[in-house]
Design a protein around this motif. Structure first.
Motif, PDB file in Angstrom:
ATOM      1  N   ILE A 426       0.939  -1.404  -0.027  1.00  0.00           N
ATOM      2  CA  ILE A 426      -0.057   0.072   0.038  1.00  0.00           C
ATOM      3  C   ILE A 426       1.129   1.961   0.235  1.00  0.00           C
ATOM      4  O   ILE A 426       1.662   1.608   0.586  1.00  0.00           O
ATOM      5  CB  ILE A 426      -1.443   0.275   1.514  1.00  0.00           C
ATOM      6  CG1 ILE A 426      -1.360  -1.509   1.577  1.00  0.00           C
ATOM      7  CG2 ILE A 426      -1.465   1.588   1.211  1.00  0.00           C
ATOM      8  CD1 ILE A 426      -1.244  -2.509   2.131  1.00  0.00           C
ATOM      9  N   LEU A 427       0.722   2.283  -0.922  1.00  0.00           N
ATOM     10  CA  LEU A 427       1.272   3.180  -1.075  1.00  0.00           C
ATOM     11  C   LEU A 427       0.533   4.656  -0.211  1.00  0.00           C
ATOM     12  O   LEU A 427      -1.113   4.307  -0.742  1.00  0.00           O
ATOM     13  CB  LEU A 427       1.176   3.801  -2.278  1.00  0.00           C
ATOM     14  CG  LEU A 427       1.969   5.227  -2.564  1.00  0.00           C
ATOM     15  CD1 LEU A 427       4.034   5.278  -1.861  1.00  0.00           C
ATOM     16  CD2 LEU A 427       2.295   5.372  -4.174  1.00  0.00           C
ATOM     17  N   ALA A 428       0.988   5.404   0.787  1.00  0.00           N
ATOM     18  CA  ALA A 428      -0.091   6.569   1.010  1.00  0.00           C
ATOM     19  C   ALA A 428       0.376   7.272   1.133  1.00  0.00           C
ATOM     20  O   ALA A 428       1.073   8.245   1.772  1.00  0.00           O
ATOM     21  CB  ALA A 428      -0.691   5.972   2.978  1.00  0.00           C
ATOM     22  N   PRO A 429      -0.158   8.483   0.007  1.00  0.00           N
ATOM     23  CA  PRO A 429       0.310   9.642  -0.285  1.00  0.00           C
ATOM     24  C   PRO A 429      -0.238  10.348   0.960  1.00  0.00           C
ATOM     25  O   PRO A 429      -0.505  10.593   1.774  1.00  0.00           O
ATOM     26  CB  PRO A 429      -0.272   9.949  -1.323  1.00  0.00           C
ATOM     27  CG  PRO A 429      -0.548   8.765  -2.467  1.00  0.00           C
ATOM     28  CD  PRO A 429      -0.828   7.834  -1.220  1.00  0.00           C
ATOM     29  N   GLN A 430       1.073  11.543   0.828  1.00  0.00           N
ATOM     30  CA  GLN A 430       1.214  12.778   2.048  1.00  0.00           C
ATOM     31  C   GLN A 430       0.683  12.432   3.183  1.00  0.00           C
ATOM     32  O   GLN A 430      -0.440  12.340   4.381  1.00  0.00           O
ATOM     33  CB  GLN A 430      -0.489  13.449   2.173  1.00  0.00           C
ATOM     34  CG  GLN A 430      -0.650  14.498   0.584  1.00  0.00           C
ATOM     35  CD  GLN A 430       0.556  15.773   1.180  1.00  0.00           C
ATOM     36  OE1 GLN A 430       0.456  15.923   1.870  1.00  0.00           O
ATOM     37  NE2 GLN A 430       1.854  15.852  -0.450  1.00  0.00           N
ATOM     38  N   THR A 431       1.281  11.182   3.898  1.00  0.00           N
ATOM     39  CA  THR A 431       1.318  10.420   5.611  1.00  0.00           C
ATOM     40  C   THR A 431       2.110   9.621   6.275  1.00  0.00           C
ATOM     41  O   THR A 431       3.263   9.305   5.535  1.00  0.00           O
ATOM     42  CB  THR A 431       0.365   9.062   4.444  1.00  0.00           C
ATOM     43  OG1 THR A 431      -0.449   9.008   3.644  1.00  0.00           O
ATOM     44  CG2 THR A 431      -0.087   8.453   6.256  1.00  0.00           C
ATOM     45  N   ASP A 432       2.544  10.175   7.267  1.00  0.00           N
ATOM     46  CA  ASP A 432       3.536  10.342   8.290  1.00  0.00           C
ATOM     47  C   ASP A 432       3.443   9.042   8.598  1.00  0.00           C
ATOM     48  O   ASP A 432       2.338   8.506   8.427  1.00  0.00           O
ATOM     49  CB  ASP A 432       4.419  11.376   9.146  1.00  0.00           C
ATOM     50  CG  ASP A 432       2.938  11.577   9.527  1.00  0.00           C
ATOM     51  OD1 ASP A 432       2.169  10.803   9.779  1.00  0.00           O
ATOM     52  OD2 ASP A 432       3.327  12.341  10.856  1.00  0.00           O
ATOM     53  N   ALA A 433       4.560   8.386   9.322  1.00  0.00           N
ATOM     54  CA  ALA A 433       4.864   7.417   9.553  1.00  0.00           C
ATOM     55  C   ALA A 433       3.071   6.555  10.570  1.00  0.00           C
ATOM     56  O   ALA A 433       2.899   6.015  10.864  1.00  0.00           O
ATOM     57  CB  ALA A 433       5.577   7.272  10.614  1.00  0.00           C
TER      58      ALA A 433
END
Length: 506
Positions: A426-433
């Motif tokens: 899964i690639l989650a843009p605009q998302t930090d850890a």
């Protein structure tokens, strides 16, 4: 008796219409009003109803340029400007492909005069004094030649328009632009104010407007949204013309054949749509745009005038529709090839190749704008045991069920792909850890709580990492994979995070 003005005489309908010849616009120019009266009477009695009378030869050219003329009856000897000078002026101002038949009125029998007239563009001669039967015979012959010439010009314009549309389609013009161009060409060639392209839904029931020519923008926007018909409504909509609920386009789609409407005000086969009624549309023509298994939609053209559409118009629309159909099928084939190349055939999510492209794009975007994003690897727990116990068919169903569960719990901006075997990424843009951890935990719970047929509840382990500057796709995936390994090692059904050193120390 003479006059320098222009007078248009309108006669009655011809007893026998000769393919519309009675509507031909005929200019009669002679300095003798008596000759004009004799000629006009003979023509109107025969049914010709657009006769322009001119006694001043200087008004011939302006009259021809002002409105299309089908035949000129021209005297040779006139004051101010003789017939030869009139023909010379016409030759200078008309386009090369314009053909205006000229019937010269003369009392001269000399070969010199006739040869000069022919050289200047005359097509035939009418001797004075006039014989009525000879007048009508020569007029009819020249008008039929003119009619054939106009038809050939019209067919040439049709062919050129279809060829241009085909070139645009082969050049890869987008379908919306191609539809708009087709609507413009149809309206221009047919000489009408409106043209529309409708697309059918998958059931072949509802039509939505894809392109329109001649309508205001707000009208097009309102018409672009298709009306929703339930399956229970089908018997009373497109498939039951007795309900009077069909529009012309819907009726055409139902019949799957061309339709010509001479007068909407007298139409009983279908209901005039509000859009057509608001525009004052009187006549129209429509055909089906063919598809591979069922029609793609409908191509239509309309006019606020009582226009007589012909079989040649039908052929033209069919050619345009075939170009559109070929472009649509080509686009669908390209999309299918792209889908097959970028989609996992079992689960329907993106495949590894497509995800690699998306990840590279997101890395470039993050480097350019300094944006954070998270990467999550997911591996179904004890999946080999499921395959060994229940078989690969059940295993495939578990993979599809897991993909659907994950997809339903992602945001619109997130990307899901099958990475290989029982692994998803899964690639989650605009998302930090921190946000990524919340997302991964949400997915873990959703999978664990979803009972699957044959196997019950299936859990999954997750490895999470966050992008850091100078990360490559390889090292980013390696870090997520290491985090996943930790989750497996620590007991499965859990989320583990592994951050780059710089981020972990913050």
């Amino acid at each position: 008796m003479s006059s320098t003005g222009e007078n248009t005489r309108t006669g009655g309908d011809a007893e026998q219409s000769d393919n519309g010849l009675e509507n031909s616009r005929i200019i009669v120019c002679d300095d003798s009003m008596l000759n004009i009266i004799i000629l006009t009477k003979a023509l109107t009695t025969a049914g010709y109803n657009q006769i322009v009378q001119l006694t001043d030869p200087r008004k011939v050219l302006p009259s021809v340029l002002e409105k299309d003329c089908d035949l000129l009856l021209l005297d040779i000897e006139m004051p101010h400007m003789d017939g030869f000078q009139v023909m010379e002026a016409l030759h200078e101002h008309l386009f090369a492909d314009d053909f205006l038949p000229i019937l010269v009125l003369t009392g001269h029998q000399s070969i010199e005069v006739r040869n000069r007239a022919l050289a200047e563009g005359a097509n035939d001669f009418l001797n004075k004094p006039f014989d009525e039967s000879e007048i009508l015979l020569r007029v009819r012959n020249l008008l039929k030649i003119r009619q054939s010439h106009k038809l050939q010009q019209y067919l040439n314009r049709q062919q050129a328009a279809v060829a241009e549309l085909g070139r645009n389609a082969l050049a890869g013009m987008s379908l919306p632009d191609l539809f708009g161009e087709a609507a413009n060409q149809v309206a221009r060639i047919l000489g009408v104010e409106f043209a529309e392209i409708f697309e059918s839904d998958e059931k072949g029931v509802n039509l939505s407007l894809r392109a329109g020519m001649g309508f205001a923008h707000d009208v097009l926007q309102a018409e672009a949204a298709p009306a929703d018909l339930d399956d229970d409504d089908l018997s009373g909509s497109l498939f039951d013309a007795t309900t009077q609920r069909l529009s012309q386009a819907e009726y055409t789609l139902m019949k799957e054949k061309s339709l010509i409407v001479k007068d909407f005000r007298a139409e009983h086969r279908f209901e005039v749509s509000p859009m057509a009624a608001a525009q004052g549309i009187v006549s129209g023509i429509s055909i089906v745009i063919p598809g591979k298994f069922m029609p793609f939609g409908v191509l239509a053209a309309h006019s606020t005038r009582s226009k007589r559409f012909t079989q040649d118009d039908v052929y033209f629309l069919e050619f345009v529709a075939n170009v559109l159909s070929a472009a649509i099928l080509r686009k669908q084939a390209e999309e299918e090839i792209h889908r097959m190349a970028t989609t996992d055939p079992l689960t329907g999510v993106a495949n590894r190749r497509r995800f690699s492209e998306l990840l590279d794009h997101e890395i470039n975007r993050a480097v350019r704008y300094g944006a954070a994003f998270s990467l999550i690897l997911c591996d179904l727990d004890k999946f080999k045991q499921i395959n060994d116990t229940h078989g690969h068919n059940v295993g495939d169903e578990v993979l599809k069920g897991a993909a659907n569960t994950i997809r339903k719990n992602l945001r619109e901006s997130d990307w899901l792909a099958r990475w290989g075997g029982e692994e998803f990424i899964i690639l989650a843009p605009q998302t930090d850890a921190d946000m990524g951890l919340m997302l991964a935990e949400k997915l873990r719970v959703a999978l664990a709580e979803h009972a699957m047929e044959h196997v019950g509840h299936v859990t999954a382990s997750f490895g999470l990492t966050q992008f850091a500057p100078h990360d490559t796709a390889t090292c980013l995936i390696k870090r997520a994979d290491d985090a996943l390994y930790q989750a497996k090692h620590l007991g499965r059904n859990r989320v583990e995070t592994l951050l780059p050193a710089a981020t972990a120390n913050q």
